[in-house]
Each structure stands twice: as C-alpha cells, then as structure tokens.
Design a protein around this motif. Structure first.
Motif, PDB file in Angstrom:
ATOM      1  N   GLN A 116       0.839  -1.199   0.000  1.00 11.26           N
ATOM      2  CA  GLN A 116       0.000   0.000   0.000  1.00 11.26           C
ATOM      3  C   GLN A 116       0.876   1.252   0.000  1.00 11.26           C
ATOM      4  OE1 GLN A 116      -3.139  -2.134   2.887  1.00 11.26           O
ATOM      5  NE2 GLN A 116      -3.691  -0.010   2.445  1.00 11.26           N
ATOM      6  N   THR A 117       1.691   1.346  -1.044  1.00 13.05           N
ATOM      7  CA  THR A 117       2.590   2.480  -1.225  1.00 13.05           C
ATOM      8  C   THR A 117       1.929   3.516  -2.124  1.00 13.05           C
ATOM      9  OG1 THR A 117       3.638   1.228  -3.012  1.00 13.05           O
ATOM     10  CG2 THR A 117       4.706   1.174  -0.842  1.00 13.05           C
ATOM     11  N   ALA A 118       2.412   4.742  -2.026  1.00 19.26           N
ATOM     12  CA  ALA A 118       1.802   5.844  -2.777  1.00 19.26           C
ATOM     13  C   ALA A 118       2.861   6.827  -3.229  1.00 19.26           C
ATOM     14  CB  ALA A 118       0.772   6.560  -1.899  1.00 19.26           C
ATOM     15  N   VAL A 119       2.495   7.643  -4.201  1.00 24.79           N
ATOM     16  CA  VAL A 119       3.330   8.752  -4.668  1.00 24.79           C
ATOM     17  C   VAL A 119       2.443   9.984  -4.754  1.00 24.79           C
ATOM     18  CG1 VAL A 119       4.653   9.703  -6.597  1.00 24.79           C
ATOM     19  CG2 VAL A 119       4.941   7.296  -5.963  1.00 24.79           C
ATOM     20  N   VAL A 120       2.922  11.082  -4.214  1.00 22.02           N
ATOM     21  CA  VAL A 120       2.194  12.347  -4.264  1.00 22.02           C
ATOM     22  C   VAL A 120       2.994  13.321  -5.119  1.00 22.02           C
ATOM     23  CG1 VAL A 120       1.178  14.223  -2.929  1.00 22.02           C
ATOM     24  CG2 VAL A 120       1.229  11.918  -1.978  1.00 22.02           C
ATOM     25  N   ALA A 158       7.391  10.013  -1.918  1.00 15.87           N
ATOM     26  CA  ALA A 158       6.967   8.667  -1.567  1.00 15.87           C
ATOM     27  C   ALA A 158       6.056   8.695  -0.344  1.00 15.87           C
ATOM     28  CB  ALA A 158       8.185   7.785  -1.288  1.00 15.87           C
ATOM     29  N   GLY A 159       5.071   7.791  -0.331  1.00 16.48           N
ATOM     30  CA  GLY A 159       4.153   7.740   0.793  1.00 16.48           C
ATOM     31  C   GLY A 159       3.535   6.369   0.972  1.00 16.48           C
ATOM     32  N   LEU A 160       2.593   6.284   1.936  1.00 20.50           N
ATOM     33  CA  LEU A 160       1.817   5.076   2.202  1.00 20.50           C
ATOM     34  C   LEU A 160       0.351   5.478   2.323  1.00 20.50           C
ATOM     35  CD1 LEU A 160       4.041   3.564   5.051  1.00 20.50           C
ATOM     36  CD2 LEU A 160       3.964   2.736   2.690  1.00 20.50           C
ATOM     37  N   TRP A 161      -0.549   4.533   2.101  1.00 21.63           N
ATOM     38  CA  TRP A 161      -1.974   4.854   2.204  1.00 21.63           C
ATOM     39  C   TRP A 161      -2.736   3.690   2.847  1.00 21.63           C
ATOM     40  CZ3 TRP A 161      -5.989   2.065  -0.016  1.00 21.63           C
ATOM     41  CH2 TRP A 161      -5.613   1.075  -0.929  1.00 21.63           C
ATOM     42  N   ASP A 173     -27.023   4.740  -0.258  1.00 18.69           N
ATOM     43  CA  ASP A 173     -27.103   3.313  -0.566  1.00 18.69           C
ATOM     44  C   ASP A 173     -26.948   2.424   0.666  1.00 18.69           C
ATOM     45  OD1 ASP A 173     -24.433   3.585   0.030  1.00 18.69           O
ATOM     46  OD2 ASP A 173     -23.701   3.108  -1.980  1.00 18.69           O
ATOM     47  N   GLY A 174     -26.689   3.015   1.824  1.00 17.61           N
ATOM     48  CA  GLY A 174     -26.589   2.223   3.044  1.00 17.61           C
ATOM     49  C   GLY A 174     -25.310   1.424   3.189  1.00 17.61           C
ATOM     50  N   LYS A 175     -24.365   1.582   2.252  1.00 16.81           N
ATOM     51  CA  LYS A 175     -23.096   0.860   2.339  1.00 16.81           C
ATOM     52  C   LYS A 175     -22.163   1.544   3.338  1.00 16.81           C
ATOM     53  CE  LYS A 175     -23.135  -1.060  -2.346  1.00 16.81           C
ATOM     54  NZ  LYS A 175     -22.411  -1.146  -3.639  1.00 16.81           N
ATOM     55  N   PRO A 176     -21.231   0.786   3.935  1.00 16.53           N
ATOM     56  CA  PRO A 176     -20.298   1.380   4.902  1.00 16.53           C
ATOM     57  C   PRO A 176     -19.467   2.492   4.268  1.00 16.53           C
ATOM     58  CG  PRO A 176     -20.239  -1.009   5.031  1.00 16.53           C
ATOM     59  CD  PRO A 176     -21.050  -0.663   3.815  1.00 16.53           C
ATOM     60  N   GLU A 177     -19.311   3.578   4.994  1.00 18.75           N
ATOM     61  CA  GLU A 177     -18.492   4.701   4.531  1.00 18.75           C
ATOM     62  C   GLU A 177     -17.025   4.396   4.820  1.00 18.75           C
ATOM     63  OE1 GLU A 177     -19.197   9.301   5.188  1.00 18.75           O
ATOM     64  OE2 GLU A 177     -18.148   8.430   6.908  1.00 18.75           O
ATOM     65  N   LEU A 178     -16.172   4.641   3.843  1.00 18.90           N
ATOM     66  CA  LEU A 178     -14.745   4.391   3.991  1.00 18.90           C
ATOM     67  C   LEU A 178     -13.978   5.709   4.030  1.00 18.90           C
ATOM     68  CD1 LEU A 178     -14.184   1.417   1.507  1.00 18.90           C
ATOM     69  CD2 LEU A 178     -14.475   1.309   3.988  1.00 18.90           C
ATOM     70  N   LEU A 179     -12.915   5.748   4.823  1.00 17.34           N
ATOM     71  CA  LEU A 179     -12.024   6.901   4.878  1.00 17.34           C
ATOM     72  C   LEU A 179     -10.657   6.459   4.369  1.00 17.34           C
ATOM     73  CD1 LEU A 179     -11.337   9.820   5.744  1.00 17.34           C
ATOM     74  CD2 LEU A 179     -10.752   8.896   8.008  1.00 17.34           C
ATOM     75  N   THR A 180     -10.201   7.050   3.268  1.00 18.90           N
ATOM     76  CA  THR A 180      -8.913   6.700   2.667  1.00 18.90           C
ATOM     77  C   THR A 180      -7.924   7.818   2.947  1.00 18.90           C
ATOM     78  OG1 THR A 180     -10.076   5.500   0.917  1.00 18.90           O
ATOM     79  CG2 THR A 180      -7.750   5.983   0.548  1.00 18.90           C
ATOM     80  N   THR A 181      -6.827   7.482   3.600  1.00 20.01           N
ATOM     81  CA  THR A 181      -5.852   8.486   4.046  1.00 20.01           C
ATOM     82  C   THR A 181      -4.442   8.091   3.627  1.00 20.01           C
ATOM     83  OG1 THR A 181      -5.623   7.367   6.199  1.00 20.01           O
ATOM     84  CG2 THR A 181      -7.263   9.137   6.034  1.00 20.01           C
ATOM     85  N   TYR A 182      -3.526   9.035   3.721  1.00 19.16           N
ATOM     86  CA  TYR A 182      -2.137   8.756   3.338  1.00 19.16           C
ATOM     87  C   TYR A 182      -1.159   9.529   4.215  1.00 19.16           C
ATOM     88  CZ  TYR A 182      -1.938  13.289   0.873  1.00 19.16           C
ATOM     89  OH  TYR A 182      -1.951  14.626   0.557  1.00 19.16           O
ATOM     90  N   THR A 183       0.081   9.095   4.175  1.00 13.53           N
ATOM     91  CA  THR A 183       1.159   9.763   4.892  1.00 13.53           C
ATOM     92  C   THR A 183       2.347   9.914   3.954  1.00 13.53           C
ATOM     93  OG1 THR A 183       2.555   9.698   6.885  1.00 13.53           O
ATOM     94  CG2 THR A 183       2.162   7.609   5.776  1.00 13.53           C
ATOM     95  N   LEU A 184       3.219  10.871   4.242  1.00  7.26           N
ATOM     96  CA  LEU A 184       4.397  11.137   3.414  1.00  7.26           C
ATOM     97  C   LEU A 184       5.660  10.685   4.145  1.00  7.26           C
ATOM     98  CD1 LEU A 184       3.560  14.753   2.194  1.00  7.26           C
ATOM     99  CD2 LEU A 184       3.222  12.613   0.948  1.00  7.26           C
TER     100      LEU A 184
END
Length: 329
Positions: A116-120, A158-161, A173-184
């Motif tokens: 779960q790596t990321a690039v900003v 470079a980051g992670l999420w 729609d009654g589906k669970p709400e998700l929170l997507t976050t990241y760090t640098l």
C-alpha cells in the motif's frame, strides 16, 4: 506537502498537478488523470490526489485517487465512529512517516509489506525558518520558504496509504463509509536544505523510481530512495514567500509567489557600534513589515534608556537616614 512538510506537518503541498504523475506503459488505459487539482496551501486533514497501484493486480497499472492527508489506520464502529473533520489527522501525528524507522513501526511496516505504497506529485512544499527581531520590532516570527524544482517539473514524494470504515453508512445506498488516508515519508535533509530544516520529504527524482515504489516496494528499495533523496539535486530550489502563509486558512494566489526580503539592522547592531564593535549583519524581514518613520531615532532612544538603566544598576546604594521616633514627654 510536508513534515515535518516536508517536516513535522508544517510543510504543505501546492497546486497538485495530476497530469504530470508517473505512468507506465500498461497504465494508460486503466488510469484517468484530471487536468489539474488546485490546492495552493495544503495541510493535514485536507484532500489531495494520490497515485497508487491499481487494485487489480493483474493489469499492473496505477491510478490516481482522492485521499485525505494524515494517516488514520484504526477503523471506526457503529458505536464509536471516527470523528469527522481534520482534527484526527493532526492528533494522530501520522501525516509524516520517518523512513529510517519505517519497518520498525508496525502500522507503517504492515502497509509497506502489503504494497500500500503511494506517490504524491506536488509543485512544491513550504518550510518555515525562525526570524530575528529587527530594530523596529518587525521581522519576528517564522518566515515561510517555498521549495520546488527549478526545471518546472513536479516533486514526487513517496508515501503510504490505507482505507478504513468510519463506522457510518452512506445515506444514499446504506453501504459502509470508507475513509482513505495517506502519509508522506521523510528523511534527513540534504545538505542544501539543512539550513532550513533537519528533515525533508523522500523525493523520487525520476519516474522509474516512482513506478518501482508503487509496483515493487521492498525494504531495500525504501532505503535506497531515502538515501538518494538526502543527496543534493541540481534542480532543487527555494525562495521566500509571504508571511500570510503562516495562516493555514490562507488560500490566495500569491501563496507560492516569490517575494523580496528587505534588510533591516537589528537593535543589537546599534549596541555593538556604540561599544566600538563591529555591527552584526542585518537581519531579514518579511514583505509586509513596514519601515516606520523615525525608526533610527527610536533605536537610539532605546540605547540611551538602556545605558541609563545600566548606570543606575551599577551605582552603590545610598543608605537612608533612620527615622526619628517621637516620644511623649
């Protein structure tokens, strides 16, 4: 973007340009890049565009997704949902992750091992330097600087999420709400930036390194990119910007516009000159400080008052006469 924006959460991203994000030959058909994503003064708790590996491992592609800066790794529940708003992204202190201890911290290590790596991609980031006081009382406080690439290309960081349920449901729609976050990721500052701060983001200086971090992250690669980021780069540049940037709510177009810092002599320089010493070098003041009329006279007045105070303190005390006690005959 920052940490210690770079550094300690004080660095903020500016004008994220998703069109310049890294891409691979297999990702062009699976990724959609908006033309631009403006955020001239970004801080933890705000949304930004983040590049990550496509959830479909078979296509080997990457995608651009909106996330909130400031990692929130713990899920909420129906009885204890995650709080809304930016506060949690500050309080968790996970907007930055130290690269040198990344695999020692369970939260960060698990994300890296799961890929779960990321690039900003940002046009630049802000860092602050403490200023001295001038003779007229101006110039104090922190002076922000804008760090960027001199060739006009974006800085890739470079980051992670991660993504967790908030404990709430979507109303439509009654589906669970998700929170997507990241760090640098942060590392030791390169020699060029050490005067400004001891930490900096982990820059990815070429597209190949960015794609490799997204698709094949390893501890060896993480150490390698952090080591390269701590070296000086020919295109790394910076300049001072308005002190109005000290307010996180400031969003005007001059956030990352270069300003000229005027030189004003400090009070100490006048004292040094009065004692026959060499005046100290003038200090910097921000663009919105004003040279008041009669500032030199005011400084000389302060000098005179200080001399009188010093003379009074150095004089021996004068004994007072004992009071005569009156008695009745």
């Amino acid at each position: 973007a920052g940490g210690g924006g770079g550094s300690g959460g004080r660095s903020r991203g500016s004008n994220q340009q998703s069109s310049s994000a890294p891409s691979s030959s297999s990702s062009s058909s699976s990724s959609h890049w908006p033309s631009s994503y403006n955020n001239v003064n970004m801080g933890p708790g705000m949304r930004g565009l983040v590049i990550r590996k496509s959830p479909n491992d078979d296509d080997g592609g990457i995608r651009c997704e909106e996330m909130v800066w400031g990692l929130v790794p713990k899920a909420g529940t129906k009885t204890s949902p995650l709080p809304e708003g930016p506060a949690q992204h500050y309080s968790n202190l996970m907007y930055n992750a130290r690269s040198d201890t990344l695999y020692d911290k369970r939260t960060f290590r698990d994300l890296a091992l799961r890929g779960q790596t990321a690039v900003v991609a940002v046009d630049g980031f802000y860092e602050w330097k403490e200023s001295e006081k001038s003779a007229i009382g101006g110039g104090s406080g922190k002076q922000p600087y804008y760090v960027h690439r001199s060739d006009g290309k974006p800085l890739l960081i470079a980051g992670l999420w991660t993504s967790v349920p908030t404990g709430r449901e979507h109303g439509y729609d009654g589906k669970p709400e998700l929170l997507t976050t990241y760090t640098l990721l942060t590392t030791d500052a390169c020699p060029k930036l050490q005067w400004l701060h001891h930490r900096q983001p982990v820059f990815l200086w070429d597209t190949a390194s960015a794609v490799e971090w997204l698709q094949n992250p390893t501890q060896t690669l993480e150490k390698s990119i952090a080591r390269e980021a701590s070296k000086d780069h020919e295109h790394l540049a910076w300049y001072p910007v308005t002190k109005r940037m000290n307010k996180t709510q400031y969003r005007e177009s001059d956030c990352n516009v270069a300003i000229k810092i005027e030189k004003v002599p400090s009070v100490k320089s006048f004292f040094a000159a009065a004692k026959g010493g060499k005046p100290k070098a003038p200090i910097e003041t921000g663009p919105h400080d004003f040279l008041k009329e009669g500032w030199k006279e005011e400084a000389e007045k302060q000098m005179a008052q200080s001399k009188r105070k010093a003379a009074t303190e150095s004089s021996p005390p004068v004994p007072s006469s004992p009071a005569t006690k009156k008695t009745k005959p």
